[in-house]
Design an enzyme around this catalytic site. Structure first.
Site: not given
Length: 361
Positions: A29, A87-89
């Site tokens: 990330r 869902k992921d930010r």
């Protein structure tokens, strides 16, 4: 219920791993585009019906925030908006959202920074939680000490033997605060009154006990074996059966045809019996719990392992990219932890696919 003092902060090091290959290390990330998640629908859309499905791509937003904005700007009631999972930010993610088709003329005007509507299509029913087959992950690992070949060797073992189906750190909140408050709810010590919040927090406790049960199986060489009292699940049909003869059934587990399940405790999920029940009681005792503590929950069963599909590793200049598809309710961090051998996303930030599969248990 006994009040034990235990550390509820999520740590991968406290959960047994499967593979013995060297970890690659590395960084996740560094940028949102380093972590991509694509929802795999459960069924094809018919092209007609009273519901309009929006295929969206988002970056820098939680799914919940997009749903709130969509409801407000289209004038749709919250309960009329459908979604399969969250869902992921901190990623680039794609997923489907449904709204009543009569609001279709307002969709073209919907605009939100970091969100794109890729396409729209009609269907006969509202999209429901869990209405997806799984998720496709494409993850860039930077500054890896290990090679892409090492990552590929670990991934190949996971494809062959399965991935320990742990709940990832995202389920437990920062420093385990969700699980801590969930225990207080179960003990009748919490001041929270919102029933939805209380259910969500006790889900963390269900997940915590499941993770301990699965870790015990790995520690004792029972990951791809069955014991008497297991409730095993067939991977091809989804059928669940009681294991009475472990010697006869374990070869099927070794071939990946069936796997043990763990209990997400509640009134509809009976505790395991026999040798499997002993493991389960040991997991509960770690946290001073009994099955009766979860009487307010519905309960469910969860597979102890899942098999990645469409798996590959691509070398990069500063590491590698790993791609794989997992069934709904499974966490990409369980795969990445085995490959990298680090405390992947231990802080609990993000949510690979939080909310899919067992949230209502």
């Amino acid at each position: 219920m006994v009040n034990l003092i235990v550390n509820l902060a999520f740590e991968w090091a406290a959960l047994a791993g499967l593979t013995d290959t060297p970890g690659t290390g590395g960084r996740l990330r560094s940028a949102p585009e380093d972590f991509r998640v694509e929802e795999v629908p459960a069924y094809p859309l018919s092209g007609e019906g009273d519901h309009l499905y929006l295929h969206i791509e988002k970056t820098g937003h939680t799914t919940a925030h997009v749903l709130r904005e969509l409801s407000a700007r289209l004038g749709v009631r919250d309960r009329d908006v459908g979604v399969a999972g969250l869902k992921d930010r901190h990623a680039v993610t794609t997923q489907w959202i449904s709204v009543p088709a009569r609001f279709g003329d307002r969709v073209a005007a919907f605009a939100l920074d970091g969100v794109r509507v890729l396409e729209t299509r009609r269907h006969t029913n509202k999209l429901g939680l869990g209405h997806l087959r799984g998720n496709r992950f494409v993850v860039r690992v930077r500054d890896a000490a290990g090679t892409a070949d090492t990552a590929a060797a670990t991934l190949a073992e996971l494809v062959a033997r399965g991935v320990p189906n742990y709940f990832g750190p995202q389920r437990f909140g920062l420093r385990g605060l969700n699980a801590e408050e969930g225990l207080r709810v179960l003990r009748g010590e919490s001041r929270l009154r919102d029933p939805r919040v209380r259910r969500f927090l006790t889900t963390s406790v269900q997940s915590m006990v499941f993770n301990r049960f699965l870790s015990l199986r790995l520690e004792r060489g029972l990951f791809d074996r069955l014991v008497v009292g297991d409730m095993a699940k067939k991977h091809d049909t989804g059928g669940v059966f009681l294991v009475k003869d472990a010697g006869a059934e374990s070869p099927r587990a070794g071939r990946g045809e069936v796997s043990a399940t763990g209990t997400l405790f509640g009134k509809k999920a009976r505790p395991l019996t026999g040798d499997a029940g002993e493991l389960e009681r040991e997991a509960l005792a770690t946290f001073g719990l009994t099955p009766e503590a979860f009487a307010s929950r519905r309960g469910d069963r969860r597979l102890t392992r899942v098999f990645p599909e469409e798996a590959r590793v691509t070398p990069e200049e500063d590491g590698y990219t790993v791609a794989f598809t997992l069934p709904r309710g499974s966490f990409a961090t369980s795969v990445l932890r085995e490959i990298m051998k680090t405390d992947v996303d231990a802080a609990g930030e993000g949510n690979d696919d939080e909310g899919e599969g067992e949230d209502g248990a």
